[in-house]
Design a protein around this motif. Sequence first.
Motif, PDB file in Angstrom:
ATOM      1  N   LEU A 160       0.833  -1.203   0.000  1.00 35.00           N
ATOM      2  CA  LEU A 160       0.000   0.000   0.000  1.00 35.00           C
ATOM      3  C   LEU A 160       0.870   1.256   0.000  1.00 35.00           C
ATOM      4  CD1 LEU A 160      -3.076   0.419   0.132  1.00 35.00           C
ATOM      5  CD2 LEU A 160      -2.807   0.911   2.567  1.00 35.00           C
ATOM      6  N   PHE A 161       1.910   1.219   0.830  1.00 30.74           N
ATOM      7  CA  PHE A 161       2.836   2.352   0.907  1.00 30.74           C
ATOM      8  C   PHE A 161       3.448   2.639  -0.464  1.00 30.74           C
ATOM      9  CE2 PHE A 161       7.182   3.909   1.310  1.00 30.74           C
ATOM     10  CZ  PHE A 161       7.007   5.056   2.060  1.00 30.74           C
ATOM     11  N   GLY A 194      11.587   9.322  12.702  1.00 25.67           N
ATOM     12  CA  GLY A 194      10.323   9.013  12.038  1.00 25.67           C
ATOM     13  C   GLY A 194      10.527   7.996  10.923  1.00 25.67           C
ATOM     14  N   THR A 195      11.548   8.246  10.084  1.00 27.28           N
ATOM     15  CA  THR A 195      11.839   7.321   8.987  1.00 27.28           C
ATOM     16  C   THR A 195      12.171   5.930   9.524  1.00 27.28           C
ATOM     17  OG1 THR A 195      12.731   9.150   7.707  1.00 27.28           O
ATOM     18  CG2 THR A 195      13.314   6.942   6.984  1.00 27.28           C
ATOM     19  N   THR A 196      12.978   5.892  10.576  1.00 29.57           N
ATOM     20  CA  THR A 196      13.374   4.600  11.151  1.00 29.57           C
ATOM     21  C   THR A 196      12.149   3.814  11.593  1.00 29.57           C
ATOM     22  OG1 THR A 196      15.372   5.664  11.937  1.00 29.57           O
ATOM     23  CG2 THR A 196      14.848   3.523  12.880  1.00 29.57           C
ATOM     24  N   ILE A 197      11.228   4.488  12.281  1.00 32.35           N
ATOM     25  CA  ILE A 197      10.042   3.791  12.789  1.00 32.35           C
ATOM     26  C   ILE A 197       9.197   3.263  11.630  1.00 32.35           C
ATOM     27  CG2 ILE A 197       7.867   4.079  14.052  1.00 32.35           C
ATOM     28  CD1 ILE A 197       9.390   6.144  15.811  1.00 32.35           C
ATOM     29  N   ILE A 202       8.756  14.603   4.235  1.00 32.44           N
ATOM     30  CA  ILE A 202      10.174  14.194   4.144  1.00 32.44           C
ATOM     31  C   ILE A 202      10.351  12.792   4.711  1.00 32.44           C
ATOM     32  CG2 ILE A 202      12.554  14.840   4.650  1.00 32.44           C
ATOM     33  CD1 ILE A 202      11.583  17.647   5.211  1.00 32.44           C
ATOM     34  N   ILE A 203       9.658  12.494   5.813  1.00 32.84           N
ATOM     35  CA  ILE A 203       9.760  11.161   6.415  1.00 32.84           C
ATOM     36  C   ILE A 203       9.303  10.101   5.414  1.00 32.84           C
ATOM     37  CG2 ILE A 203       8.743   9.634   8.162  1.00 32.84           C
ATOM     38  CD1 ILE A 203       8.786  12.000  10.091  1.00 32.84           C
ATOM     39  N   LEU A 204       8.178  10.360   4.744  1.00 33.23           N
ATOM     40  CA  LEU A 204       7.662   9.369   3.802  1.00 33.23           C
ATOM     41  C   LEU A 204       8.610   9.201   2.609  1.00 33.23           C
ATOM     42  CD1 LEU A 204       3.860  10.244   3.911  1.00 33.23           C
ATOM     43  CD2 LEU A 204       4.996   8.261   4.905  1.00 33.23           C
ATOM     44  N   ALA A 205       9.194  10.314   2.147  1.00 32.31           N
ATOM     45  CA  ALA A 205      10.138  10.223   1.030  1.00 32.31           C
ATOM     46  C   ALA A 205      11.366   9.406   1.440  1.00 32.31           C
ATOM     47  CB  ALA A 205      10.562  11.617   0.585  1.00 32.31           C
ATOM     48  N   HIS A 206      11.883   9.664   2.617  1.00 34.39           N
ATOM     49  CA  HIS A 206      13.050   8.909   3.076  1.00 34.39           C
ATOM     50  C   HIS A 206      12.709   7.440   3.314  1.00 34.39           C
ATOM     51  CE1 HIS A 206      15.599  12.565   4.535  1.00 34.39           C
ATOM     52  NE2 HIS A 206      15.395  12.535   3.227  1.00 34.39           N
ATOM     53  N   THR A 207      11.464   7.199   3.726  1.00 31.50           N
ATOM     54  CA  THR A 207      11.039   5.817   3.944  1.00 31.50           C
ATOM     55  C   THR A 207      11.109   5.027   2.647  1.00 31.50           C
ATOM     56  OG1 THR A 207       9.597   6.524   5.726  1.00 31.50           O
ATOM     57  CG2 THR A 207       9.147   4.371   4.772  1.00 31.50           C
ATOM     58  N   LEU A 208      10.806   5.702   1.539  1.00 27.77           N
ATOM     59  CA  LEU A 208      10.861   5.054   0.227  1.00 27.77           C
ATOM     60  C   LEU A 208      12.266   4.513  -0.045  1.00 27.77           C
ATOM     61  CD1 LEU A 208       8.748   4.737  -2.035  1.00 27.77           C
ATOM     62  CD2 LEU A 208       9.731   6.734  -3.119  1.00 27.77           C
ATOM     63  N   PHE A 253      19.767  14.025   0.827  1.00 27.94           N
ATOM     64  CA  PHE A 253      19.465  15.448   0.736  1.00 27.94           C
ATOM     65  C   PHE A 253      18.704  15.871  -0.524  1.00 27.94           C
ATOM     66  CE2 PHE A 253      22.777  15.872  -2.281  1.00 27.94           C
ATOM     67  CZ  PHE A 253      22.669  17.122  -2.856  1.00 27.94           C
ATOM     68  N   VAL A 254      18.733  15.100  -1.583  1.00 32.06           N
ATOM     69  CA  VAL A 254      18.113  15.595  -2.807  1.00 32.06           C
ATOM     70  C   VAL A 254      16.591  15.668  -2.654  1.00 32.06           C
ATOM     71  CG1 VAL A 254      17.881  15.294  -5.287  1.00 32.06           C
ATOM     72  CG2 VAL A 254      20.012  14.692  -4.191  1.00 32.06           C
ATOM     73  N   MET A 255      15.997  14.585  -2.157  1.00 34.72           N
ATOM     74  CA  MET A 255      14.542  14.610  -1.959  1.00 34.72           C
ATOM     75  C   MET A 255      14.171  15.625  -0.878  1.00 34.72           C
ATOM     76  SD  MET A 255      13.277  10.678  -2.335  1.00 34.72           S
ATOM     77  CE  MET A 255      14.626   9.830  -1.547  1.00 34.72           C
ATOM     78  N   ALA A 256      14.979  15.668   0.187  1.00 34.95           N
ATOM     79  CA  ALA A 256      14.698  16.601   1.277  1.00 34.95           C
ATOM     80  C   ALA A 256      14.740  18.044   0.773  1.00 34.95           C
ATOM     81  CB  ALA A 256      15.693  16.404   2.414  1.00 34.95           C
ATOM     82  N   LEU A 257      15.648  18.301  -0.185  1.00 36.78           N
ATOM     83  CA  LEU A 257      15.780  19.637  -0.756  1.00 36.78           C
ATOM     84  C   LEU A 257      14.471  20.073  -1.438  1.00 36.78           C
ATOM     85  CD1 LEU A 257      18.176  21.641  -1.189  1.00 36.78           C
ATOM     86  CD2 LEU A 257      18.508  20.597  -3.401  1.00 36.78           C
ATOM     87  N   PHE A 258      13.844  19.122  -2.099  1.00 39.02           N
ATOM     88  CA  PHE A 258      12.610  19.420  -2.811  1.00 39.02           C
ATOM     89  C   PHE A 258      11.412  19.507  -1.875  1.00 39.02           C
ATOM     90  CE2 PHE A 258      15.003  18.736  -6.504  1.00 39.02           C
ATOM     91  CZ  PHE A 258      14.283  19.231  -7.565  1.00 39.02           C
ATOM     92  N   LEU A 259      11.492  18.861  -0.742  1.00 29.93           N
ATOM     93  CA  LEU A 259      10.309  18.726   0.105  1.00 29.93           C
ATOM     94  C   LEU A 259      10.356  19.582   1.359  1.00 29.93           C
ATOM     95  CD1 LEU A 259       9.899  14.853  -0.221  1.00 29.93           C
ATOM     96  CD2 LEU A 259       8.455  16.590  -1.269  1.00 29.93           C
ATOM     97  N   SER A 260      11.499  20.242   1.612  1.00 25.78           N
ATOM     98  CA  SER A 260      11.558  20.963   2.889  1.00 25.78           C
ATOM     99  C   SER A 260      11.340  22.456   2.697  1.00 25.78           C
ATOM    100  CB  SER A 260      12.900  20.705   3.575  1.00 25.78           C
ATOM    101  OG  SER A 260      13.944  21.170   2.763  1.00 25.78           O
TER     102      SER A 260
END
Lengths: 307, 267
Positions: free
Chosen positions: A37-38, B74-77, B136-142, B205-212
């Motif tokens: 889902l994610f 957050g990403t870790t969890i 940002i957490i969701l992007a890093h989770t990816l 940092f690249v995704m974070a740059l776009f999302l922060s």
Amino acid sequence: MTGTHSSLPAPVARVWEPLLERSRSKRALLLMAPLLLFELLLFVAPFLILLRISVTEGSTDLRYAPGTWSLEGYAEVFTTDVLLGAIAYSFKMGLAATAIAVVIATGYAYAIWRAEGLLKSLLLFSVVLPLLTTLVIKTYAFWPLLSPTGTVNDILVSLNLISEPIQFVPGTTGVIVGQVYIVLPYAVLAIYSVLSTMDWGLVEAARDLGASRPRAALEIVVPQAMPGIIVATVISFAWSVGAYAAPGLLGAGDDLAFALEVEKRLLSNLQWEIATAYALVMLLLMLVSIALLTAVLNVFGGEFEYA
Amino acid sequence: MHRETIEDALFRASYLSILAFMLLPLAVVVVTSFAESGQLLFPPENYSLVHYRGFFEETRWISAFDNSILVGVGTTIVATTLGVTAAFGHELDDGRAGQVLAPLVLVPLLIPPIILGISMRVYFVKAGMDASYLSIILAHTLWATPLVYFVMRSVFSRFDWRLLDAARDLGAGPIQSFVYAVLPNVKHGIFVGALLAFIVSLQEFVMALFLSSHNTETIPVVAWTTLRQSLDPMVSVVSTFLILISIGAIAVAAIATNLDWLSKQLS
């Protein structure tokens, strides 16, 4: 089990039930469902939206014009020299960095595999540490080393090897060095993880049959490592062609990589339809070239095996 | 004999020079953080701690540090929960869902982060949650989830599944049997996966740059924007902290497993 099925809303049940029929246990499916889902919500859906925006009309006051349909974005990509030039630059830089990185990585992975004890740990550590260090630091570190007033030029001048400092940074040389540094750890580990399952006896057998050591390495080790080399090539290539940090920080004005162009179109020019079309064209070109590259390497690997 | 000695020497010289190439840039960063002048020179002419004092006085860096930790935790969890459950499910049953899952989880790692960054920025703007910590957490989770997922698949594949069956036979429920039979045997793997997820988030940092936005920017984002204006030993100071965190994490992970195993999981 049927009780829980009937309580599901119809659209969910329509997806869920065929999935369940094809798998052996409902619990396993439930455990995989959150990640599935994610990925659908955070990876597939954003891509579909990207695709949709790439076929909207450009608009001057809005970021993009929802509800419209147009191929302007794609037309712009294929007719603008700057955009095409940036793609060409990215591919050239990517191929150069990949070739250098994979050759070095094969040798280094071999060295790690041969090493023992503390040396092996040190070599592995030298690969894992840069891997877990941010791109920003990795590229930034090359400034004091490679700039005209940098360490490398100082050494070269004091050794009288060159009379004038060479401008590695900012410039294409610096970009390639930085990019090789970025992808090398991934390439080394991909090859090492395959090599580490290899039987040393094979190399000894080749040596006993009269092969010189370089020849044994080339004809026994390289073909055995081929699956790892292919992975290393694909990773290095994908990462180098899409590179943002190295061209952005180490490149000169004429080193326009595709990633920098995308950023400019999206954040400064607010041309969302061009930026998204550009990104998708680039992605398609990357996927096609990765497929070609893998096919070529596979043939190569096969030839080696039967030789 | 003579020829082999030359070959040996050449081989050693080449891998040692690559070793130097791997470690030198990071050493340069650490050394320049102790420079006295504001110019980025290696080796520096004079050494001092002036830039370290500057770091602790600058609120932008401190708040970026807090943001990085918040996003990292957050990403870790999220990544550990998703990665461990999915790898466990995949190990129980490698049916159709598992066949789809493995490539789907892997593909984001091959797509240039800039393209992922754009797609998620567009997406989050539409969802009205751009420039939030969550985005940002969701992007890093990816990016972090594939690592957790593949580490855990390798861990679960070495796990003796008869233990789980035994627990079930003895009457334990699904959660109880997981906690008492599976968890003690895979906890090192989970720990290493979580650690890697944290490090990935801390360094990306690249995704974070776009999302922060200004309020949610993480350390590498501030470092990047600072560097684009001028080369500044302050960035070396921040980088030194990030390198130290990585070294600490590698040491901890190597103790929990071993360096050889860890390296193979990362590829």
